[in-house]
Design an enzyme around this catalytic site. Structure first.
Site, PDB file in Angstrom:
ATOM      1  N   LYS A   1       0.247  -4.855  10.678  1.00  0.00           N
ATOM      2  CA  LYS A   1       1.149  -4.219   9.706  1.00  0.00           C
ATOM      3  C   LYS A   1       0.597  -2.855   9.287  1.00  0.00           C
ATOM      4  O   LYS A   1      -0.585  -2.567   9.513  1.00  0.00           O
ATOM      5  CB  LYS A   1       1.305  -5.134   8.490  1.00  0.00           C
ATOM      6  CG  LYS A   1       0.009  -5.425   7.743  1.00  0.00           C
ATOM      7  CD  LYS A   1       0.172  -6.566   6.739  1.00  0.00           C
ATOM      8  CE  LYS A   1      -1.129  -6.856   6.030  1.00  0.00           C
ATOM      9  NZ  LYS A   1      -1.015  -8.032   5.133  1.00  0.00           N
TER      10      LYS A   1
ATOM     11  N   ARG B   1       2.588 -15.221  -4.679  1.00  0.00           N
ATOM     12  CA  ARG B   1       3.352 -14.081  -4.163  1.00  0.00           C
ATOM     13  C   ARG B   1       4.693 -14.549  -3.610  1.00  0.00           C
ATOM     14  O   ARG B   1       5.732 -14.182  -4.129  1.00  0.00           O
ATOM     15  CB  ARG B   1       2.507 -13.353  -3.108  1.00  0.00           C
ATOM     16  CG  ARG B   1       3.046 -12.018  -2.699  1.00  0.00           C
ATOM     17  CD  ARG B   1       2.013 -11.165  -1.985  1.00  0.00           C
ATOM     18  NE  ARG B   1       1.560 -11.710  -0.701  1.00  0.00           N
ATOM     19  CZ  ARG B   1       0.685 -11.089   0.090  1.00  0.00           C
ATOM     20  NH1 ARG B   1       0.165  -9.926  -0.273  1.00  0.00           N
ATOM     21  NH2 ARG B   1       0.309 -11.623   1.227  1.00  0.00           N
TER      22      ARG B   1
ATOM     23  N   HIS C   1      -1.689 -18.530   2.211  1.00  0.00           N
ATOM     24  CA  HIS C   1      -2.539 -17.336   2.130  1.00  0.00           C
ATOM     25  C   HIS C   1      -3.488 -17.499   0.951  1.00  0.00           C
ATOM     26  O   HIS C   1      -3.066 -17.895  -0.132  1.00  0.00           O
ATOM     27  CB  HIS C   1      -1.633 -16.112   1.931  1.00  0.00           C
ATOM     28  CG  HIS C   1      -2.329 -14.794   2.094  1.00  0.00           C
ATOM     29  ND1 HIS C   1      -3.184 -14.523   3.135  1.00  0.00           N
ATOM     30  CD2 HIS C   1      -2.274 -13.654   1.356  1.00  0.00           C
ATOM     31  CE1 HIS C   1      -3.627 -13.267   3.026  1.00  0.00           C
ATOM     32  NE2 HIS C   1      -3.093 -12.727   1.949  1.00  0.00           N
TER      33      HIS C   1
ATOM     34  N   TYR D   1      -8.935  25.169  -7.013  1.00  0.00           N
ATOM     35  CA  TYR D   1      -8.101  25.087  -8.215  1.00  0.00           C
ATOM     36  C   TYR D   1      -8.924  24.750  -9.444  1.00  0.00           C
ATOM     37  O   TYR D   1      -9.802  23.880  -9.383  1.00  0.00           O
ATOM     38  CB  TYR D   1      -7.015  24.027  -8.046  1.00  0.00           C
ATOM     39  CG  TYR D   1      -5.966  24.394  -7.035  1.00  0.00           C
ATOM     40  CD1 TYR D   1      -5.123  25.487  -7.255  1.00  0.00           C
ATOM     41  CD2 TYR D   1      -5.807  23.655  -5.871  1.00  0.00           C
ATOM     42  CE1 TYR D   1      -4.152  25.836  -6.321  1.00  0.00           C
ATOM     43  CE2 TYR D   1      -4.842  23.988  -4.944  1.00  0.00           C
ATOM     44  CZ  TYR D   1      -4.022  25.080  -5.162  1.00  0.00           C
ATOM     45  OH  TYR D   1      -3.066  25.422  -4.250  1.00  0.00           O
TER      46      TYR D   1
ATOM     47  N   CYS E   1      -7.818  20.173  -2.178  1.00  0.00           N
ATOM     48  CA  CYS E   1      -6.443  20.675  -2.253  1.00  0.00           C
ATOM     49  C   CYS E   1      -5.535  19.755  -1.439  1.00  0.00           C
ATOM     50  O   CYS E   1      -5.980  18.793  -0.821  1.00  0.00           O
ATOM     51  CB  CYS E   1      -6.359  22.091  -1.705  1.00  0.00           C
ATOM     52  SG  CYS E   1      -7.564  23.227  -2.405  1.00  0.00           S
ATOM     53  N   MET E   2      -4.258  20.087  -1.404  1.00  0.00           N
ATOM     54  CA  MET E   2      -3.304  19.254  -0.664  1.00  0.00           C
ATOM     55  C   MET E   2      -3.640  19.215   0.831  1.00  0.00           C
ATOM     56  O   MET E   2      -3.574  18.169   1.465  1.00  0.00           O
ATOM     57  CB  MET E   2      -1.883  19.775  -0.870  1.00  0.00           C
ATOM     58  CG  MET E   2      -0.827  18.864  -0.288  1.00  0.00           C
ATOM     59  SD  MET E   2       0.833  19.534  -0.390  1.00  0.00           S
ATOM     60  CE  MET E   2       1.119  19.525  -2.152  1.00  0.00           C
ATOM     61  N   ASP E   3      -4.013  20.379   1.382  1.00  0.00           N
ATOM     62  CA  ASP E   3      -4.172  20.484   2.838  1.00  0.00           C
ATOM     63  C   ASP E   3      -5.514  21.052   3.270  1.00  0.00           C
ATOM     64  O   ASP E   3      -5.758  21.203   4.457  1.00  0.00           O
ATOM     65  CB  ASP E   3      -3.084  21.409   3.405  1.00  0.00           C
ATOM     66  CG  ASP E   3      -1.764  21.200   2.714  1.00  0.00           C
ATOM     67  OD1 ASP E   3      -1.192  20.123   2.896  1.00  0.00           O
ATOM     68  OD2 ASP E   3      -1.332  22.095   1.958  1.00  0.00           O
TER      69      ASP E   3
ATOM     70  N   ARG F   1      -4.965 -15.371  11.078  1.00  0.00           N
ATOM     71  CA  ARG F   1      -4.303 -14.065  10.952  1.00  0.00           C
ATOM     72  C   ARG F   1      -5.384 -13.041  10.651  1.00  0.00           C
ATOM     73  O   ARG F   1      -5.805 -12.879   9.531  1.00  0.00           O
ATOM     74  CB  ARG F   1      -3.264 -14.090   9.809  1.00  0.00           C
ATOM     75  CG  ARG F   1      -2.184 -15.154   9.970  1.00  0.00           C
ATOM     76  CD  ARG F   1      -1.156 -15.068   8.855  1.00  0.00           C
ATOM     77  NE  ARG F   1      -1.738 -15.147   7.537  1.00  0.00           N
ATOM     78  CZ  ARG F   1      -1.943 -16.285   6.846  1.00  0.00           C
ATOM     79  NH1 ARG F   1      -1.586 -17.454   7.365  1.00  0.00           N
ATOM     80  NH2 ARG F   1      -2.484 -16.244   5.658  1.00  0.00           N
TER      81      ARG F   1
HETATM   82  C1  LIG Z   1      -2.204  -8.765   5.299  1.00  0.00           C
HETATM   83  C2  LIG Z   1      -2.236 -10.226   5.460  1.00  0.00           C
HETATM   84  C3  LIG Z   1      -3.224 -10.817   6.262  1.00  0.00           C
HETATM   85  C4  LIG Z   1      -4.392 -10.068   6.834  1.00  0.00           C
HETATM   86  O1  LIG Z   1      -5.395  -9.982   5.849  1.00  0.00           O
HETATM   87  P1  LIG Z   1      -6.839  -9.433   6.182  1.00  0.00           P
HETATM   88  O2  LIG Z   1      -7.581  -9.600   4.910  1.00  0.00           O
HETATM   89  O3  LIG Z   1      -6.659  -7.999   6.547  1.00  0.00           O
HETATM   90  O4  LIG Z   1      -7.354 -10.233   7.296  1.00  0.00           O
HETATM   91  C5  LIG Z   1      -3.127 -12.171   6.510  1.00  0.00           C
HETATM   92  N1  LIG Z   1      -2.132 -12.902   5.972  1.00  0.00           N
HETATM   93  C6  LIG Z   1      -1.203 -12.367   5.173  1.00  0.00           C
HETATM   94  C7  LIG Z   1      -0.127 -13.252   4.608  1.00  0.00           C
HETATM   95  C8  LIG Z   1      -1.227 -11.014   4.867  1.00  0.00           C
HETATM   96  O5  LIG Z   1      -0.300 -10.498   4.051  1.00  0.00           O
END
Ligand SMILES: *Cc1c(COP(=O)(O)O)cnc(C)c1O
Length: 376
Positions: free
Chosen positions: A40, A140, A169, A268, A314-316, A223
């Protein structure tokens, strides 16, 4: 905005380090464990399709994304593995997931009922692959009670669905204190007790669970996110038992060099004034690239030496003090290694009072990504 190719500034993504990280972690997991690569947010800033391609070569079972759009990008890139959207997708878009064989997270029976109506009204043939999300304490998304889970599983027998997975999770898997983790684990087990026929994927482990709670994973899918990219999910709190190699660097090259005279100021607010004559380089990176303004007062690396950032970022652009006169075009490392010195994403996070995840995902789209492979 496309990434800028004409300023000699790159996020350098080391695919060899990525391979090292997945291989070492896979070797440490219980036999029969599978891995979903979490890609992601543009693979935590490293480039989603490029990273996914390497993970595919390394044999992951699938990918996790946050949004359906991200999943479609992976399918369009030709990736055939399971793709799971971790967030809740609005029902109105879920048909697109079914058509593209993308698996969705579902956290309520109401969502399933709504989807069934939409699918029937549209005469959709392909079943939607569903992973039921369980809230064991993250607070969540997901089912909160085993009885609600049981009702949803029953509903998934309808032809509009394929019951593909179940997951939870953890909120504190990266913490040395295991109390809350244990509480979530107990709740997870209570949920599993009502699942008579286990679906193909049963998953509860993020990176931290994979690193520090291997014994409870049991024939599960991990995951794996931040640890793939070589960062410690706990920051400094607990150390992995093996080496993770940082995947991501940020390297730029100076665009302007001058002698700043004693009493002259920089940037700045004129907050920095030279106490003596010194050499100053300007770098073409700023907070619009995700090199946050809060890093004012920090340092970068030039030729293996720490060089202070002078005045406000700065920004850039930003200015640094050179150890001596150096030509325009000199390399400066903002994130990564130079000689014996290193700036990690965790170092930058510490400086900003945040976590390494936010540093990596904050690297802006304007930064060009360059792929190298240490095994090349
Ligand atoms: C982002 C996410 C992960 C990955 O988490 P890490 O700490 O980067 O391994 C796993 N499961 C869920 C539901 C997440 O939202």
């Amino acid at each position: 905005m496309n990434s800028a190719r004409l300023r000699n500034t790159d996020v350098i993504v080391n695919l060899g380090a990525l391979r090292h990280n997945i291989r070492t972690q896979k070797a440490a997991l219980p036999a029969n464990s599978q891995i979903f690569g979490v890609v992601k947010a543009d693979a935590y800033g490293n480039g989603m399709t490029q990273v996914a391609q390497v993970l595919s070569e390394e044999g992951v079972a699938g990918f996790c994304v946050a949004l359906l759009d991200e999943g479609l990008t992976l399918r369009d890139a030709g990736l055939q593995e399971t793709i799971l959207v971790l967030g809740i997708t609005p029902v109105q878009y879920a048909l697109i997931a079914a058509e593209n064989g993308i698996s969705l997270t579902v956290g309520s029976l109401a969502w399933l009922r709504d989807y069934q109506k939409v699918a029937q009204a549209n005469g959709v043939k392909k079943p939607l692959k569903v992973h039921l999300g369980l809230d064991t304490g993250m607070g969540r998304i997901g089912f909160q009670e085993p009885a609600d889970l049981a009702a949803a599983i029953k509903f998934l027998a309808a032809p509009e669905f394929e019951f593909e997975g179940i997951f939870t999770h953890f909120a504190t898997a990266d913490s040395a204190d295991q109390t809350y983790f244990e509480r979530q684990l107990t709740k997870w087990r209570a949920f599993l007790a009502v699942v008579k026929d286990r679906p193909r994927y049963v998953h509860m482990a993020n990176s931290a669970t994979g690193l520090w709670h291997q014994s409870v994973i049991e024939n599960n899918t991990v995951r794996m996110g931040i640890s793939l990219y070589g960062c410690n999910p706990s920051g400094h709190e607990i150390k992995p038992t093996f080496e993770l190699q940082p995947v991501t660097s940020l390297v730029t090259h100076s665009t302007f060099v001058k002698k700043l005279h004693r009493g002259e100021s920089v940037s700045y607010g004129a907050t920095y004034t030279a106490k003596e004559d010194e050499w100053v380089a300007t770098l073409p990176v700023g907070y619009a690239d995700g090199y946050r303004r809060g890093l004012t007062g920090y340092h970068v690396l030039v030729d293996g030496q720490k060089c202070d950032i002078l005045g406000r970022i700065c920004m850039d652009q930003m200015m640094i003090r050179l150890p001596h006169e150096m030509p325009v075009g000199t390399a400066a490392v903002l994130l990564g290694r130079s000689g014996n010195e290193e700036i990690t994403a965790t170092d930058l996070a510490d400086q900003l009072g945040t976590i390494n995840y936010e540093i990596l995902t904050g690297l802006g789209d304007r930064l060009h990504r360059k792929y190298i492979d240490t095994n090349d």
